[in-house]
Design a protein around this motif. Sequence first.
Motif, short mmCIF file in Angstrom:
data_model
loop_
_atom_site.label_atom_id
_atom_site.label_comp_id
_atom_site.label_asym_id
_atom_site.label_seq_id
_atom_site.Cartn_x
_atom_site.Cartn_y
_atom_site.Cartn_z
N ARG A 1 0.78 -1.31 -0.11
CA ARG A 1 -0.04 0.18 -0.02
C ARG A 1 0.81 1.26 0.26
NH1 ARG A 1 -5.20 -1.26 1.12
NH2 ARG A 1 -5.55 -3.42 1.80
N PHE A 2 0.36 2.13 -0.98
CA PHE A 2 1.44 3.21 -1.06
C PHE A 2 1.73 4.14 -0.06
CE2 PHE A 2 2.04 7.92 -2.51
CZ PHE A 2 2.95 7.90 -3.27
N ASN A 3 0.75 4.29 1.10
CA ASN A 3 1.01 5.15 2.30
C ASN A 3 0.95 4.39 3.49
OD1 ASN A 3 1.17 7.95 1.39
ND2 ASN A 3 -0.93 7.79 0.56
N GLN A 4 1.53 3.11 3.45
CA GLN A 4 1.44 2.45 4.67
C GLN A 4 2.91 1.72 4.73
OE1 GLN A 4 -1.64 -0.41 5.48
NE2 GLN A 4 -3.26 1.04 4.76
N TRP A 5 3.55 1.61 6.05
CA TRP A 5 4.87 1.33 6.39
C TRP A 5 4.92 0.46 7.37
CZ3 TRP A 5 8.72 3.69 2.90
CH2 TRP A 5 8.02 4.92 2.24
N HIS A 6 5.71 -0.62 7.34
CA HIS A 6 5.83 -1.23 8.87
C HIS A 6 6.86 -0.79 9.54
CE1 HIS A 6 3.67 -4.90 7.54
NE2 HIS A 6 4.37 -4.98 6.46
N LEU A 7 6.97 -0.68 10.60
CA LEU A 7 7.85 -0.10 11.77
C LEU A 7 8.54 -1.07 12.72
CD1 LEU A 7 5.68 3.30 12.47
CD2 LEU A 7 7.37 2.87 10.52
N ALA A 8 9.88 -1.14 12.81
CA ALA A 8 10.57 -1.47 14.02
C ALA A 8 11.46 -0.49 14.55
CB ALA A 8 10.98 -2.79 13.56
N ILE A 9 11.12 -0.19 15.99
CA ILE A 9 11.62 0.94 16.37
C ILE A 9 12.55 0.42 17.53
CG2 ILE A 9 11.28 3.26 17.32
CD1 ILE A 9 8.75 3.24 15.60
N THR A 10 13.56 1.14 17.85
CA THR A 10 14.28 0.64 18.94
C THR A 10 14.68 2.07 19.86
OG1 THR A 10 15.21 -1.22 17.67
CG2 THR A 10 16.29 -0.54 19.80
N THR A 11 14.49 1.81 21.28
CA THR A 11 15.03 2.53 22.05
C THR A 11 16.23 2.26 22.95
OG1 THR A 11 13.39 2.41 23.77
CG2 THR A 11 12.94 4.04 21.93
N ASP A 12 16.58 2.78 24.05
CA ASP A 12 17.65 2.18 24.77
C ASP A 12 16.83 1.15 25.64
OD1 ASP A 12 19.79 3.59 24.07
OD2 ASP A 12 19.38 5.49 25.65
N GLU A 13 15.72 1.11 26.10
CA GLU A 13 14.89 0.28 26.74
C GLU A 13 13.73 -0.60 26.16
OE1 GLU A 13 13.36 2.62 29.99
OE2 GLU A 13 15.38 2.89 30.79
N ARG A 14 13.24 -0.21 25.10
CA ARG A 14 12.18 -0.89 24.48
C ARG A 14 12.22 -1.13 22.83
NH1 ARG A 14 8.96 -1.74 28.43
NH2 ARG A 14 6.97 -2.52 27.18
N PHE A 15 11.45 -2.22 22.51
CA PHE A 15 11.22 -2.29 21.13
C PHE A 15 9.74 -2.02 20.89
CE2 PHE A 15 14.48 -5.87 21.43
CZ PHE A 15 15.46 -5.39 20.96
#
Length: 318
Positions: free
Chosen positions: A195-209
């Motif tokens: 889908r043109f305007n949709q994206w999968h996200l996998a985000i990392t911070t120091d403490e969490r995914f």
Amino acid sequence: MGIALGGLATLDPTVASDGHLAQAVMTGVIAGSLAPDLDTILKLKNNAKYIRNHRGITHSIPAVCLWPLPILLILSAIFPHINLVHLWAWIFTSVILHVFVDVFNAYGTQALRPFTKKWVALGVINTFDPFIFVAHLVGILIWGLGADPAYTFIGVYIVLFGYYLIRFYLQHQVKQAIHKKIPNVTKMLISPTLRFNQWHLAITTDERFYVGRAFKDEIVIYDEFEKIPIPKTDVIEAAKVDENLSAFLSFSPVHRWEVEEYNDHIEVRFIDLRYRSKGYYPFVAVVQLDYQLNIICSYTGWIFSEKKLRKKLEYLPN
């Protein structure tokens, strides 16, 4: 893309003036545009070999230089007395184009080998992009209706250049929205969907995914996981020896781990967080060990239900 490049090759006066050379170039650029993906045959061996090597050495700088040579030799035997310099140049271009395009999707390539084994994945184009595919089909259709192939595909690629710029802009908007929603981001993996305007996200911070999806610039978080470093226990170290887990870890940039103990075995599971689909994480590596830490069986790959994974493990003795 191979056919499109064959059409563009008519811009070359040497190709345009020699029918045999034009046939050889068309055959060569189609073969060259497919050649780097011959490593797909490794899937017949097992998933571990495929995951570790697909888009690896076959997409490297030495491979890009070598792929045209066997194609050139075969075509020079089929089409004698043609201009081999021009034929080589167009085959070489087709191989470069293949690797260049692969860099823009989320899977990426190890295109900078042998200087580094780092995966280069810009994540702006889906592995199969409907717009790019249809644009090429339209170009081929217009060519088939009698239009000049060179100017037809120049037009197609001008449109696609603009499309890529738009995709980079949309990805940039998603990145800004992520920073606004989640503070202290240390890593973000943004993967395009069909889908043109949709994206999968996998985000990392120091403490969490954080795992979610972007709808235009709206960020929706589906799952959060505590970021727990992989411990150096005897169980984990024994599991890492396994070929399937080793291949998974060589490819997956963001994952979490689990260890479960059962009556007769221990199960170590690593879960890639990039490919969430309908609430399930399909790309995994699982190793089952007995209590003496001998590997019983293992699996890595894409599988879309726990039931199917269990069935797969039943029939995969180490």
